[in-house]
Design a protein around this motif. Sequence first.
Motif, PDB file in Angstrom:
ATOM      1  N   GLY A   1       0.769  -1.235   0.000  1.00 32.23           N
ATOM      2  CA  GLY A   1       0.000   0.000   0.000  1.00 32.23           C
ATOM      3  C   GLY A   1       0.802   1.288   0.000  1.00 32.23           C
ATOM      4  O   GLY A   1       0.227   2.372   0.084  1.00 32.23           O
ATOM      5  N   THR A   2       2.126   1.215  -0.120  1.00 34.28           N
ATOM      6  CA  THR A   2       2.920   2.446  -0.078  1.00 34.28           C
ATOM      7  C   THR A   2       2.955   3.182  -1.413  1.00 34.28           C
ATOM      8  O   THR A   2       3.467   4.295  -1.475  1.00 34.28           O
ATOM      9  CB  THR A   2       4.367   2.184   0.392  1.00 34.28           C
ATOM     10  N   GLY A   3       2.440   2.583  -2.474  1.00 33.32           N
ATOM     11  CA  GLY A   3       2.329   3.303  -3.744  1.00 33.32           C
ATOM     12  C   GLY A   3       3.201   2.789  -4.872  1.00 33.32           C
ATOM     13  O   GLY A   3       3.409   3.487  -5.862  1.00 33.32           O
ATOM     14  N   LYS A   4       3.680   1.565  -4.775  1.00 34.25           N
ATOM     15  CA  LYS A   4       4.531   1.021  -5.833  1.00 34.25           C
ATOM     16  C   LYS A   4       3.791   0.954  -7.167  1.00 34.25           C
ATOM     17  O   LYS A   4       4.326   1.361  -8.198  1.00 34.25           O
ATOM     18  CB  LYS A   4       5.062  -0.364  -5.430  1.00 34.25           C
ATOM     19  N   THR A   5       2.558   0.480  -7.147  1.00 34.63           N
ATOM     20  CA  THR A   5       1.787   0.383  -8.388  1.00 34.63           C
ATOM     21  C   THR A   5       1.356   1.767  -8.870  1.00 34.63           C
ATOM     22  O   THR A   5       1.340   2.023 -10.077  1.00 34.63           O
ATOM     23  CB  THR A   5       0.577  -0.557  -8.209  1.00 34.63           C
TER      24      THR A   5
ATOM     25  N   VAL B   1      -2.930  -0.119 -16.120  1.00 35.78           N
ATOM     26  CA  VAL B   1      -1.840  -0.455 -15.199  1.00 35.78           C
ATOM     27  C   VAL B   1      -2.418  -0.948 -13.876  1.00 35.78           C
ATOM     28  O   VAL B   1      -2.987  -0.185 -13.106  1.00 35.78           O
ATOM     29  CB  VAL B   1      -0.915   0.761 -14.967  1.00 35.78           C
ATOM     30  N   VAL B   2      -2.267  -2.244 -13.663  1.00 34.98           N
ATOM     31  CA  VAL B   2      -2.740  -2.880 -12.430  1.00 34.98           C
ATOM     32  C   VAL B   2      -1.611  -3.747 -11.875  1.00 34.98           C
ATOM     33  O   VAL B   2      -0.732  -4.187 -12.614  1.00 34.98           O
ATOM     34  CB  VAL B   2      -4.009  -3.733 -12.668  1.00 34.98           C
ATOM     35  N   SER B   3      -1.666  -3.984 -10.594  1.00 37.41           N
ATOM     36  CA  SER B   3      -0.635  -4.791  -9.962  1.00 37.41           C
ATOM     37  C   SER B   3      -0.666  -6.217 -10.502  1.00 37.41           C
ATOM     38  O   SER B   3      -1.714  -6.858 -10.514  1.00 37.41           O
ATOM     39  CB  SER B   3      -0.837  -4.818  -8.450  1.00 37.41           C
ATOM     40  N   PRO B   4       0.484  -6.728 -10.939  1.00 38.57           N
ATOM     41  CA  PRO B   4       0.541  -8.111 -11.424  1.00 38.57           C
ATOM     42  C   PRO B   4       0.813  -9.112 -10.297  1.00 38.57           C
ATOM     43  O   PRO B   4       1.574 -10.060 -10.473  1.00 38.57           O
ATOM     44  CB  PRO B   4       1.683  -8.069 -12.439  1.00 38.57           C
ATOM     45  N   THR B   5       0.181  -8.918  -9.145  1.00 42.37           N
ATOM     46  CA  THR B   5       0.428  -9.775  -7.991  1.00 42.37           C
ATOM     47  C   THR B   5       0.219 -11.254  -8.316  1.00 42.37           C
ATOM     48  O   THR B   5       1.013 -12.097  -7.911  1.00 42.37           O
ATOM     49  CB  THR B   5      -0.481  -9.372  -6.811  1.00 42.37           C
ATOM     50  N   PHE B   6      -0.821 -11.573  -9.068  1.00 49.00           N
ATOM     51  CA  PHE B   6      -1.118 -12.979  -9.357  1.00 49.00           C
ATOM     52  C   PHE B   6      -0.552 -13.446 -10.691  1.00 49.00           C
ATOM     53  O   PHE B   6      -0.284 -14.622 -10.873  1.00 49.00           O
ATOM     54  CB  PHE B   6      -2.622 -13.224  -9.280  1.00 49.00           C
ATOM     55  N   THR B   7      -0.357 -12.526 -11.622  1.00 55.38           N
ATOM     56  CA  THR B   7       0.192 -12.904 -12.927  1.00 55.38           C
ATOM     57  C   THR B   7       1.717 -12.787 -12.960  1.00 55.38           C
ATOM     58  O   THR B   7       2.342 -13.232 -13.907  1.00 55.38           O
ATOM     59  CB  THR B   7      -0.387 -12.014 -14.045  1.00 55.38           C
ATOM     60  N   ILE B   8       2.305 -12.153 -11.988  1.00 61.26           N
ATOM     61  CA  ILE B   8       3.742 -11.920 -11.811  1.00 61.26           C
ATOM     62  C   ILE B   8       4.269 -10.836 -12.763  1.00 61.26           C
ATOM     63  O   ILE B   8       5.107 -10.032 -12.387  1.00 61.26           O
ATOM     64  CB  ILE B   8       4.595 -13.206 -11.959  1.00 61.26           C
ATOM     65  N   MET B   9       3.789 -10.799 -14.010  1.00 61.82           N
ATOM     66  CA  MET B   9       4.261  -9.773 -14.938  1.00 61.82           C
ATOM     67  C   MET B   9       3.134  -9.321 -15.859  1.00 61.82           C
ATOM     68  O   MET B   9       2.375 -10.141 -16.368  1.00 61.82           O
ATOM     69  CB  MET B   9       5.407 -10.289 -15.812  1.00 61.82           C
ATOM     70  N   ASN B  10       3.045  -8.007 -16.049  1.00 61.01           N
ATOM     71  CA  ASN B  10       2.164  -7.414 -17.060  1.00 61.01           C
ATOM     72  C   ASN B  10       3.046  -6.689 -18.057  1.00 61.01           C
ATOM     73  O   ASN B  10       4.092  -6.145 -17.685  1.00 61.01           O
ATOM     74  CB  ASN B  10       1.193  -6.393 -16.442  1.00 61.01           C
ATOM     75  N   ILE B  11       2.618  -6.657 -19.294  1.00 65.21           N
ATOM     76  CA  ILE B  11       3.303  -5.889 -20.328  1.00 65.21           C
ATOM     77  C   ILE B  11       2.323  -4.859 -20.856  1.00 65.21           C
ATOM     78  O   ILE B  11       1.183  -5.187 -21.193  1.00 65.21           O
ATOM     79  CB  ILE B  11       3.806  -6.786 -21.472  1.00 65.21           C
TER      80      ILE B  11
ATOM     81  N   ASP C   1       5.804  -8.065 -10.367  1.00 66.75           N
ATOM     82  CA  ASP C   1       5.504  -8.065  -8.938  1.00 66.75           C
ATOM     83  C   ASP C   1       6.007  -9.403  -8.402  1.00 66.75           C
ATOM     84  O   ASP C   1       5.431 -10.454  -8.703  1.00 66.75           O
ATOM     85  CB  ASP C   1       4.006  -7.906  -8.697  1.00 66.75           C
ATOM     86  N   LEU C   2       7.068  -9.373  -7.621  1.00 70.09           N
ATOM     87  CA  LEU C   2       7.724 -10.602  -7.155  1.00 70.09           C
ATOM     88  C   LEU C   2       7.227 -11.070  -5.790  1.00 70.09           C
ATOM     89  O   LEU C   2       7.761 -12.032  -5.232  1.00 70.09           O
ATOM     90  CB  LEU C   2       9.246 -10.373  -7.108  1.00 70.09           C
ATOM     91  N   TYR C   3       6.201 -10.429  -5.263  1.00 66.52           N
ATOM     92  CA  TYR C   3       5.712 -10.698  -3.908  1.00 66.52           C
ATOM     93  C   TYR C   3       5.393 -12.173  -3.659  1.00 66.52           C
ATOM     94  O   TYR C   3       5.672 -12.703  -2.597  1.00 66.52           O
ATOM     95  CB  TYR C   3       4.474  -9.836  -3.641  1.00 66.52           C
ATOM     96  N   ARG C   4       4.819 -12.848  -4.624  1.00 69.45           N
ATOM     97  CA  ARG C   4       4.363 -14.222  -4.425  1.00 69.45           C
ATOM     98  C   ARG C   4       5.457 -15.265  -4.681  1.00 69.45           C
ATOM     99  O   ARG C   4       5.236 -16.453  -4.470  1.00 69.45           O
ATOM    100  CB  ARG C   4       3.156 -14.498  -5.300  1.00 69.45           C
ATOM    101  N   LEU C   5       6.609 -14.824  -5.149  1.00 68.79           N
ATOM    102  CA  LEU C   5       7.700 -15.769  -5.400  1.00 68.79           C
ATOM    103  C   LEU C   5       8.444 -16.054  -4.100  1.00 68.79           C
ATOM    104  O   LEU C   5       8.613 -15.178  -3.268  1.00 68.79           O
ATOM    105  CB  LEU C   5       8.668 -15.215  -6.445  1.00 68.79           C
ATOM    106  N   GLU C   6       8.887 -17.307  -3.955  1.00 72.12           N
ATOM    107  CA  GLU C   6       9.554 -17.706  -2.724  1.00 72.12           C
ATOM    108  C   GLU C   6      11.046 -17.948  -2.893  1.00 72.12           C
ATOM    109  O   GLU C   6      11.791 -17.848  -1.931  1.00 72.12           O
ATOM    110  CB  GLU C   6       8.881 -18.961  -2.163  1.00 72.12           C
ATOM    111  N   GLN C   7      11.467 -18.291  -4.105  1.00 63.60           N
ATOM    112  CA  GLN C   7      12.880 -18.604  -4.336  1.00 63.60           C
ATOM    113  C   GLN C   7      13.349 -17.927  -5.619  1.00 63.60           C
ATOM    114  O   GLN C   7      12.590 -17.770  -6.574  1.00 63.60           O
ATOM    115  CB  GLN C   7      13.082 -20.110  -4.468  1.00 63.60           C
ATOM    116  N   GLY C   8      14.619 -17.565  -5.638  1.00 62.40           N
ATOM    117  CA  GLY C   8      15.203 -16.919  -6.805  1.00 62.40           C
ATOM    118  C   GLY C   8      15.104 -17.753  -8.074  1.00 62.40           C
ATOM    119  O   GLY C   8      15.015 -17.216  -9.171  1.00 62.40           O
ATOM    120  N   GLU C   9      15.090 -19.076  -7.921  1.00 62.77           N
ATOM    121  CA  GLU C   9      14.995 -19.958  -9.086  1.00 62.77           C
ATOM    122  C   GLU C   9      13.673 -19.763  -9.839  1.00 62.77           C
ATOM    123  O   GLU C   9      13.594 -20.024 -11.037  1.00 62.77           O
ATOM    124  CB  GLU C   9      15.130 -21.434  -8.674  1.00 62.77           C
TER     125      GLU C   9
END
Length: 155
Positions: A35-39, A56-66, A77-85
Amino acid sequence: MEYYLSSPEETERFGKVLGRCLPCGAVLCLKGDLGTGKTLLTRGVATAFGVAPQEVVSPTFTIMNIYQGTQEIRHFDLYRLEQGEELDDIGFDEYCGGDGITVIEWADLFPERMPAEALLISLEWQGEGRKIILAGQEDIGESILEKLQHEYFGN
């Protein structure tokens, strides 16, 4: 470089000014609590390149929007990722940088995978608004900051 942004509208306006300062290939690494305003900042950047704000919407569930504008905007939006791989699984390195503009929310989750020439942007709550802290890495980041200072404050 630090700025105080008093409202969501000002955050989006700041993003638009920032967008006008970005060269093709720029990478923005965003850090901040929910909620700090990244999107909002990303929306401003994208509109600087002719993208309609409602696209322009947050890609929280899709990970990437173009988004297609005068430059291609890749919004992660990398929030839902757990590992760098998992970045390999989504083709992160192929999309990050190169032609267009790349904006990465939650970049601080995988700092070792972020490009060295990125512009680091931290958003923090401060009273009713937010403080935005920008740090340029390498020459390209420093050049963006100089342009931004001139565009935003006229000096």
